[in-house]
Enzyme design. Structure first.
Site, PDB file in Angstrom:
ATOM      1  N   GLU A  84      30.260  44.535  43.552  1.00  0.00           N
ATOM      2  CA  GLU A  84      30.917  45.819  43.285  1.00  0.00           C
ATOM      3  C   GLU A  84      31.398  45.790  41.835  1.00  0.00           C
ATOM      4  O   GLU A  84      32.098  44.844  41.444  1.00  0.00           O
ATOM      5  CB  GLU A  84      32.130  45.972  44.215  1.00  0.00           C
TER       6      GLU A  84
ATOM      7  N   SER B 257      40.280  41.628  44.825  1.00  0.00           N
ATOM      8  CA  SER B 257      39.764  42.396  45.966  1.00  0.00           C
ATOM      9  C   SER B 257      40.383  43.773  46.026  1.00  0.00           C
ATOM     10  O   SER B 257      39.857  44.652  46.695  1.00  0.00           O
ATOM     11  CB  SER B 257      40.139  41.715  47.283  1.00  0.00           C
TER      12      SER B 257
ATOM     13  N   HIS C 153      33.579  42.461  41.573  1.00  0.00           N
ATOM     14  CA  HIS C 153      34.032  42.061  42.908  1.00  0.00           C
ATOM     15  C   HIS C 153      32.870  41.447  43.683  1.00  0.00           C
ATOM     16  O   HIS C 153      31.994  42.164  44.171  1.00  0.00           O
ATOM     17  CB  HIS C 153      34.625  43.279  43.640  1.00  0.00           C
TER      18      HIS C 153
ATOM     19  N   ASN D  59      36.236  47.087  50.665  1.00  0.00           N
ATOM     20  CA  ASN D  59      37.472  46.649  51.317  1.00  0.00           C
ATOM     21  C   ASN D  59      38.297  47.806  51.859  1.00  0.00           C
ATOM     22  O   ASN D  59      39.070  47.646  52.798  1.00  0.00           O
ATOM     23  CB  ASN D  59      38.320  45.794  50.366  1.00  0.00           C
TER      24      ASN D  59
HETATM   25  P1  NAD Z   1      41.609  30.698  46.911  1.00  0.00           P
HETATM   26  O1  NAD Z   1      42.987  30.606  47.445  1.00  0.00           O
HETATM   27  O2  NAD Z   1      40.501  30.018  47.661  1.00  0.00           O
HETATM   28  O3  NAD Z   1      41.544  30.135  45.401  1.00  0.00           O
HETATM   29  C1  NAD Z   1      42.391  30.554  44.373  1.00  0.00           C
HETATM   30  C2  NAD Z   1      42.382  29.475  43.305  1.00  0.00           C
HETATM   31  O4  NAD Z   1      43.080  29.957  42.155  1.00  0.00           O
HETATM   32  C3  NAD Z   1      43.081  28.186  43.751  1.00  0.00           C
HETATM   33  O5  NAD Z   1      42.209  27.078  43.567  1.00  0.00           O
HETATM   34  C4  NAD Z   1      44.286  28.118  42.805  1.00  0.00           C
HETATM   35  O6  NAD Z   1      44.676  26.794  42.487  1.00  0.00           O
HETATM   36  C5  NAD Z   1      43.749  28.863  41.589  1.00  0.00           C
HETATM   37  N1  NAD Z   1      44.775  29.302  40.650  1.00  0.00           N
HETATM   38  C6  NAD Z   1      46.020  29.787  40.910  1.00  0.00           C
HETATM   39  N2  NAD Z   1      46.666  30.047  39.754  1.00  0.00           N
HETATM   40  C7  NAD Z   1      45.802  29.730  38.743  1.00  0.00           C
HETATM   41  C8  NAD Z   1      45.895  29.755  37.317  1.00  0.00           C
HETATM   42  N3  NAD Z   1      47.003  30.173  36.698  1.00  0.00           N
HETATM   43  N4  NAD Z   1      44.813  29.363  36.603  1.00  0.00           N
HETATM   44  C9  NAD Z   1      43.697  28.917  37.209  1.00  0.00           C
HETATM   45  N5  NAD Z   1      43.567  28.851  38.549  1.00  0.00           N
HETATM   46  C10 NAD Z   1      44.603  29.255  39.312  1.00  0.00           C
HETATM   47  O7  NAD Z   1      41.312  32.257  46.725  1.00  0.00           O
HETATM   48  P2  NAD Z   1      39.902  33.029  46.740  1.00  0.00           P
HETATM   49  O8  NAD Z   1      39.602  33.428  48.130  1.00  0.00           O
HETATM   50  O9  NAD Z   1      38.900  32.260  45.950  1.00  0.00           O
HETATM   51  O10 NAD Z   1      40.299  34.373  45.963  1.00  0.00           O
HETATM   52  C11 NAD Z   1      40.300  34.432  44.553  1.00  0.00           C
HETATM   53  C12 NAD Z   1      40.198  35.880  44.128  1.00  0.00           C
HETATM   54  O11 NAD Z   1      38.990  36.443  44.645  1.00  0.00           O
HETATM   55  C13 NAD Z   1      41.345  36.776  44.626  1.00  0.00           C
HETATM   56  O12 NAD Z   1      41.633  37.746  43.662  1.00  0.00           O
HETATM   57  C14 NAD Z   1      40.724  37.422  45.861  1.00  0.00           C
HETATM   58  O13 NAD Z   1      41.326  38.662  46.164  1.00  0.00           O
HETATM   59  C15 NAD Z   1      39.293  37.609  45.401  1.00  0.00           C
HETATM   60  N6  NAD Z   1      38.297  37.737  46.472  1.00  0.00           N
HETATM   61  C16 NAD Z   1      38.382  36.946  47.583  1.00  0.00           C
HETATM   62  C17 NAD Z   1      37.419  37.091  48.570  1.00  0.00           C
HETATM   63  C18 NAD Z   1      37.454  36.228  49.799  1.00  0.00           C
HETATM   64  O14 NAD Z   1      36.724  36.528  50.762  1.00  0.00           O
HETATM   65  N7  NAD Z   1      38.233  35.141  49.835  1.00  0.00           N
HETATM   66  C19 NAD Z   1      36.369  38.026  48.430  1.00  0.00           C
HETATM   67  C20 NAD Z   1      36.304  38.785  47.258  1.00  0.00           C
HETATM   68  C21 NAD Z   1      37.282  38.648  46.274  1.00  0.00           C
END
Ligand code: NAD
Length: 283
Positions: free
Chosen positions: A152, A119, A140, A190
């Site tokens: 994005e 993000s 993104h 963001n």
């Molecule tokens: P989340 O906490 O729901 O999920 C993250 C997952 O990554 C978990 O299941 C965790 O076990 C896994 N993980 C951690 N280390 C790992 C590894 N070494 N190998 C494989 N898996 C691993 O988080 P999320 O909300 O899905 O966010 C994930 C990414 O997406 C982040 O970079 C976040 O900034 C980005 N993002 C999030 C949103 C949102 O609204 N939540 C929106 C856009 C982008």
């Protein structure tokens, strides 16, 4: 050339949504996480989202079955060799993402595109850790991925034209509208959204209004479909805090400093919907 095989790293909120939209358009998807438990949780969310789409008649039961049949779950990074594209969607942590990108770099073919769904972290800095930085790009996605039309596309300083063109083609393939952004903390959306949500948390911590009234104010007063605090709960307060910290550190500007209440809620484990409690309760 359209993408046939994708690996998605991280089966959390974003990873399972990305897997779902890719599988629905016919792409084979390997969903990778660190534990079977995380994979099962992600797959359960994905299955119930597909079920909801069937109920709404957005897709047929046959589409759902075909999509599920294209998704493989594993904790083994060894499967990455088959991927045309890897989308990293693991926890928002710079050092973790650097480690994952180095691993992807080692295990994928030379033509494979390496995307990150970060993000807020620098695509240029992430690209610098791999041997083919021209193949790295920011993709993104927005939450919830199956519902949100935007993608994005962020080029790091090293991203080559072929990688950018392939990213735009993928966006078409999965039915998203791409907007191009330069590599700056928070990119475009963001950069604008995070300070707005943070300000809502400052308003709450000052007891200016209740969480409910802040959200209703922004929904009915600004025509937002969801209030800023409910949106923070949907994003995940840990993920949102990490994004704000990236803006704060990246620009070195106090206007992005996270509200104290946000930091305390994350410390307490109140992470929003994913933990059952955030600014609102989801028990
Ligand atoms: P989340 O906490 O729901 O999920 C993250 C997952 O990554 C978990 O299941 C965790 O076990 C896994 N993980 C951690 N280390 C790992 C590894 N070494 N190998 C494989 N898996 C691993 O988080 P999320 O909300 O899905 O966010 C994930 C990414 O997406 C982040 O970079 C976040 O900034 C980005 N993002 C999030 C949103 C949102 O609204 N939540 C929106 C856009 C982008």
């Amino acid at each position: 050339m359209s993408i046939q095989h994708i690996a998605v790293i991280g089966a959390g909120i974003m990873g399972n949504g990305i897997a779902q939209v890719c599988a629905l358009v016919g792409i084979n998807v390997v969903l990778i996480d660190i534990s079977d438990e995380a994979l099962e949780k992600g797959f359960a969310a994905l299955t119930s989202n597909l079920e909801r789409q069937v109920r709404k008649e957005a897709i047929s039961p046959a589409d759902r079955q075909a999509a599920l049949g294209r998704i493989t779950l594993t904790t083994d990074y060894g499967v990455l060799g088959q991927a045309d594209l890897v989308i990293e969607a693991a926890t928002e942590d710079l050092e973790l993402k650097k480690r994952i990108l180095k691993e992807i770099d080692k295990l994928t073919g030379r033509d494979c595109i390496i995307a990150t769904n970060t993000s807020s972290l620098s695509i240029t800095e992430l690209a610098a850790v791999v041997s083919r930085p021209g193949h790295v790009i920011g993709l993104h996605f927005f939450n919830p991925v199956p519902m949100m039309g935007l993608l994005e596309v962020i080029r790091g300083l090293q991203t080559c034209e072929a990688t950018y063109t392939a990213a735009l083609a993928l966006s078409d393939q999965i039915g998203k509208i791409a907007v191009a952004a330069r590599n700056r903390p928070g990119f475009v959306v963001n950069r604008i959204l995070c300070p707005m949500i943070n300000e809502a948390i400052f308003v709450l911590q000052e007891n200016l209004a209740s969480a409910r009234d802040i959200d209703i104010g922004m929904q009915l007063g600004c025509n937002h479909p969801i209030g800023p605090l409910a949106l923070a709960d949907l994003i995940g307060l840990d993920t949102f805090l990490a994004a704000l910290k990236s803006l704060h550190e990246g620009f070195d500007d106090p206007k992005y400093r996270p509200a104290q209440l946000l930091k305390e809620m994350v410390a307490a484990g109140y992470l929003g919907r994913k933990s059952g409690r955030g600014f609102f309760s989801y028990e």
